[in-house]
Design an enzyme around this catalytic site. Structure first.
Site, mmCIF file in Angstrom:
data_model
loop_
_atom_site.group_PDB
_atom_site.id
_atom_site.type_symbol
_atom_site.label_atom_id
_atom_site.label_comp_id
_atom_site.label_asym_id
_atom_site.label_seq_id
_atom_site.Cartn_x
_atom_site.Cartn_y
_atom_site.Cartn_z
ATOM 1 N N ASP A 119 -12.348 7.083 4.328
ATOM 2 C CA ASP A 119 -11.480 6.306 4.934
ATOM 3 C C ASP A 119 -11.149 5.618 4.389
ATOM 4 O O ASP A 119 -9.395 4.945 4.926
ATOM 5 C CB ASP A 119 -11.067 7.379 6.266
ATOM 6 C CG ASP A 119 -9.879 7.108 7.228
ATOM 7 O OD1 ASP A 119 -9.332 7.067 6.765
ATOM 8 O OD2 ASP A 119 -9.762 7.512 8.118
ATOM 9 N N ASP B 200 -2.701 10.170 3.807
ATOM 10 C CA ASP B 200 -4.342 9.686 4.126
ATOM 11 C C ASP B 200 -5.339 10.820 4.935
ATOM 12 O O ASP B 200 -4.720 10.693 6.572
ATOM 13 C CB ASP B 200 -4.138 8.095 5.026
ATOM 14 C CG ASP B 200 -5.340 7.988 4.983
ATOM 15 O OD1 ASP B 200 -6.769 8.328 4.073
ATOM 16 O OD2 ASP B 200 -5.537 7.208 5.571
ATOM 17 N N LYS C 255 -10.283 12.993 8.617
ATOM 18 C CA LYS C 255 -9.152 11.922 9.768
ATOM 19 C C LYS C 255 -9.341 13.501 10.902
ATOM 20 O O LYS C 255 -8.826 13.877 10.727
ATOM 21 C CB LYS C 255 -8.332 11.720 9.691
ATOM 22 C CG LYS C 255 -7.940 10.194 9.233
ATOM 23 C CD LYS C 255 -6.849 9.322 9.550
ATOM 24 C CE LYS C 255 -6.780 8.545 8.157
ATOM 25 N NZ LYS C 255 -7.152 6.830 9.245
ATOM 26 N N ASP D 169 1.878 6.059 6.248
ATOM 27 C CA ASP D 169 0.480 5.764 5.190
ATOM 28 C C ASP D 169 1.412 4.364 3.953
ATOM 29 O O ASP D 169 0.100 4.105 3.291
ATOM 30 C CB ASP D 169 -0.563 6.025 5.133
ATOM 31 C CG ASP D 169 -1.535 5.404 4.741
ATOM 32 O OD1 ASP D 169 -1.623 3.516 5.894
ATOM 33 O OD2 ASP D 169 -3.333 5.295 4.715
ATOM 34 N N ARG E 186 -7.402 0.001 0.608
ATOM 35 C CA ARG E 186 -8.247 -1.588 0.278
ATOM 36 C C ARG E 186 -8.198 -1.583 -0.874
ATOM 37 O O ARG E 186 -8.768 -2.237 -2.109
ATOM 38 C CB ARG E 186 -8.825 -2.142 1.536
ATOM 39 C CG ARG E 186 -10.430 -0.996 1.262
ATOM 40 C CD ARG E 186 -11.551 -1.808 2.805
ATOM 41 N NE ARG E 186 -10.740 -1.304 3.917
ATOM 42 C CZ ARG E 186 -10.920 -2.003 5.098
ATOM 43 N NH1 ARG E 186 -12.659 -2.518 4.617
ATOM 44 N NH2 ARG E 186 -10.874 -1.504 5.992
ATOM 45 N N GLU F 68 -9.357 3.551 2.337
ATOM 46 C CA GLU F 68 -9.268 3.167 0.479
ATOM 47 C C GLU F 68 -7.817 2.833 0.289
ATOM 48 O O GLU F 68 -7.502 2.281 -0.387
ATOM 49 C CB GLU F 68 -8.347 5.643 0.665
ATOM 50 C CG GLU F 68 -7.206 5.440 0.939
ATOM 51 C CD GLU F 68 -6.570 5.076 2.500
ATOM 52 O OE1 GLU F 68 -7.100 5.239 3.632
ATOM 53 O OE2 GLU F 68 -5.698 5.044 2.960
ATOM 54 N N LYS G 116 0.851 -0.997 0.143
ATOM 55 C CA LYS G 116 -0.472 0.224 0.255
ATOM 56 C C LYS G 116 0.990 1.708 -0.237
ATOM 57 O O LYS G 116 1.450 1.350 0.864
ATOM 58 C CB LYS G 116 -0.864 0.140 1.449
ATOM 59 C CG LYS G 116 -1.703 1.214 1.544
ATOM 60 C CD LYS G 116 -2.732 1.073 2.837
ATOM 61 C CE LYS G 116 -2.910 2.437 3.159
ATOM 62 N NZ LYS G 116 -4.016 2.790 4.426
HETATM 63 N N1 BES Z 1 -4.308 4.689 6.936
HETATM 64 C C1 BES Z 1 -5.659 4.002 7.375
HETATM 65 C C2 BES Z 1 -5.455 2.833 8.941
HETATM 66 C C3 BES Z 1 -4.244 3.388 9.581
HETATM 67 C C4 BES Z 1 -4.770 3.545 11.306
HETATM 68 C C5 BES Z 1 -2.331 3.230 9.748
HETATM 69 C C6 BES Z 1 -3.630 4.250 12.468
HETATM 70 C C7 BES Z 1 -1.804 3.616 10.956
HETATM 71 C C8 BES Z 1 -2.418 4.126 12.276
HETATM 72 C C9 BES Z 1 -5.955 3.389 6.998
HETATM 73 O O1 BES Z 1 -6.964 4.099 5.917
HETATM 74 C C10 BES Z 1 -7.864 4.245 7.484
HETATM 75 O O2 BES Z 1 -7.988 5.105 7.078
HETATM 76 N N2 BES Z 1 -8.840 2.439 7.884
HETATM 77 C C11 BES Z 1 -10.065 2.787 8.665
HETATM 78 C C12 BES Z 1 -11.103 1.801 7.957
HETATM 79 C C13 BES Z 1 -12.245 2.037 8.338
HETATM 80 C C14 BES Z 1 -12.776 3.185 7.703
HETATM 81 C C15 BES Z 1 -12.884 0.957 7.918
HETATM 82 C C16 BES Z 1 -9.925 2.975 10.457
HETATM 83 O O3 BES Z 1 -8.070 1.596 10.359
HETATM 84 O O4 BES Z 1 -10.345 3.611 11.398
HETATM 85 ZN ZN ZN Z 2 -4.790 4.938 5.164
HETATM 86 MN MN MN Z 3 -7.922 5.533 4.951
#
Ligand code: BES
Ligand code: ZN
Ligand code: MN
Length: 503
Positions: free
Chosen positions: A346, A269, A276, A287, A350, A348, A264
């Protein structure tokens, strides 16, 4: 950092780091009488006990060292390769904070004399601990501050054994550790600098270094033609161009199938319109740690000349907001024809992986695909920083990745992939939704993210590694710093080397 190996302690170094097993306090009498007395006295007065990780600085008149550190190695039977790494990592950090340039140590000799320790593994672990522990990110510090930041310049290791395994291990470990530190640099770099073009350039530099590495970059026009709309949707709000960078390493036979690593690469992000909040957005330059680790792993394979055919696939996008950005509720058609409703902008990672995974499999038919991604906050909640999450339906792949993870000190921990969750990402007006449609939507978040990714794999043996916690530590470890860790490089390198080649 210069590393030398010799049968005795090297009295020309600034410091002596003396490892002491609980069972072994007598051992030092033959080396130096006054030092042995000092150890006895410190133990008796309970200023120092050789419990694992305990440290005590001293000076001995008559010995040439500026300082001597006693380091508790704990019980012999509890010694592991990872404890050994931690010992050397702590040694590096203590010597640096004592403002010294070099040290000699018997810790290698002590661990090597234990029957169950494999000498090649110890050699690898030695280079890893010293070089990873010595890392600093100083690019943005002013000159005076950089000069104050000490690093260890020279280490002399005591090693009386004659086996060649240790020396070979040191060389392999150095390659892995230096690639890992390079990945840390990429991840620590702010997103305003480390955009898609910057990461692409880093990949081009690696391809230019090795004749067996070729590079292929798909730009926005080509992505459009190929129908990679999941990727394009994520990048729609960014002023930086999306890129799909593919490194091919051909070290194996012409007929040998590829192993593909897909990382990824979200260079920042923001969350998109599902923005966020403060306390979550600040670290999102990290990210792209999956893509960076893939880059580092290809570098390791090329430098070691591994006889394998590998792909390093890096979808590079930025998740931002503007008038063209994707909205919650939009529907995109991915490369493999499946439609996805954007339940949350968010989620994104996947989306870009969906296109990258499907494209990689259709274009190259690899036998194995392993993706690495800072994918879910849920993974950080479940496992913290020390281990990455692992999802796969392939038991053999699970076993070899877990073995490689624990041997390398870059552990991956398997999460269950229950059959009952396999329809949780199904959409209502689209084939799929990018967030779970069951319960409140966030339950078993790391597993359901894996479920989503699995819908973009057809036949390949596949595993997903979630490095959201392990890629960027909020605390300092024995041989890691606060910040980027390069997680993924060691587990994948050990996986490629295989159990046999690490002996
Ligand atoms: N990049 C984030 C995940 C992340 C969180 C990485 C903390 C490093 C530290 C990812 O893109 C994300 O935002 N995931 C969401 C998914 C949810 C919206 C289903 C999450 O984990 O909140
Ligand atoms: Zn992310
Ligand atoms: Mn995200």
């Amino acid at each position: 950092m210069k590393i030398t190996v010799q049968p005795a302690l090297d009295e020309r170094q600034d410091a002596l780091v003396l490892g002491i097993f609980e069972e072994d306090k007598e051992h030092y009498k033959s080396y130096h009488k006054v030092l042995a007395q000092e150890i006895d006295d410190a133990v008796e007065k309970k200023i120092f006990t050789p419990n694992f990780g305990e440290m005590y600085w001293t000076r001995i008149l008559g010995l040439p060292y500026k300082k001597i550190m006693l380091f508790g190695l704990g019980k012999k039977k509890e010694m592991t390769v990872e404890r050994f790494r931690k010992s050397l990592g702590k040694a590096v950090k203590c010597v640096t904070s004592a403002k010294l340039d070099s040290f000699t140590t018997n810790i290698t000799q002590m661990a090597g004399s234990l029957k169950e320790m494999n000498h090649a593994s110890l050699g690898m672990a030695t280079a890893e601990a010293l070089i990873l522990g010595n890392y600093t990110f100083t690019k943005y510090l002013s000159k005076e501050k950089v000069e104050k930041k000490k690093v260890v310049k020279m280490v002399s290791l005591q090693w009386e054994n004659s086996s060649s395994g240790f020396g070979e291990g040191l060389k392999t470990g150095r390659v892995i550790a230096e690639a890992t530190n390079y990945v840390k640099d990429l991840v620590n770099e702010p997103a305003g600098v480390a955009n898609s073009l910057y990461v692409e350039k880093a990949a081009r530099d690696i391809a230019a270094c090795f004749s067996k590495v070729k590079i292929n970059v798909l730009n926005e026009m080509e992505l459009k033609k190929l129908g990679m709309n999941a990727m394009l949707g994520v990048n729609a709000g960014s002023d930086n161009p999306p890129k799909l960078v593919i490194l091919e390493y051909n070290g194996g036979g012409a007929k040998e199938k590829y192993t593909a690593f897909v990382g990824k690469g979200i260079t920042f992000d923001s969350g998109g319109y599902n923005l966020k909040p403060t306390k979550y957005i600040e670290e999102m330059k990290t990210d792209m740690a999956g893509a960076a680790a893939v880059l580092g792993t290809i570098q390791v394979a090329a430098e070691l000349g591994l006889q394998k055919n590998l792909l390093g696939v890096m979808p590079l996008c930025e998740n931002m907001v503007n008038g063209k950005a994707q909205r919650p509720g939009d529907i995109v058609k991915a490369y493999n024809g499946k439609t996805i409703e954007i339940g949350n902008t968010d989620a994104e990672g996947r989306l870009i992986l969906a296109d990258a995974l499907a494209y990689t499999e259709r274009k190259y038919t690899p036998e194995v695909i392993i993706d690495l991604a800072t994918l879910t906050g849920a993974c950080v909640v479940a496992l913290g920083y020390y281990a990455a999450g692992l999802v796969s339906k392939d038991q053999e792949l699970l076993n070899s990745l877990q073995e490689a993870g624990s041997a390398s000190g870059d552990p991956v921990w398997a999460l269950p992939f229950f059959e009952d969750y396999q329809d949780w990402m199904d959409g209502t007006i689209s084939d799929l939704n990018n967030i779970s449609q069951k319960g409140k939507g966030h339950e078993a978040g790391s597993i359901t993210a894996g479920v989503f990714l699995s819908k973009f794999i057809e036949k390949a043996r596949w595993a997903h590694i979630d490095i959201a916690g392990s890629a960027y530590w909020g605390v300092e470890g024995a041989y890691t710093q606060k910040g980027a860790t390069g997680s993924g490089v060691r587990v994948l390198s050990y996986y490629l080397l295989g159990k046999e080649r690490r002996r």
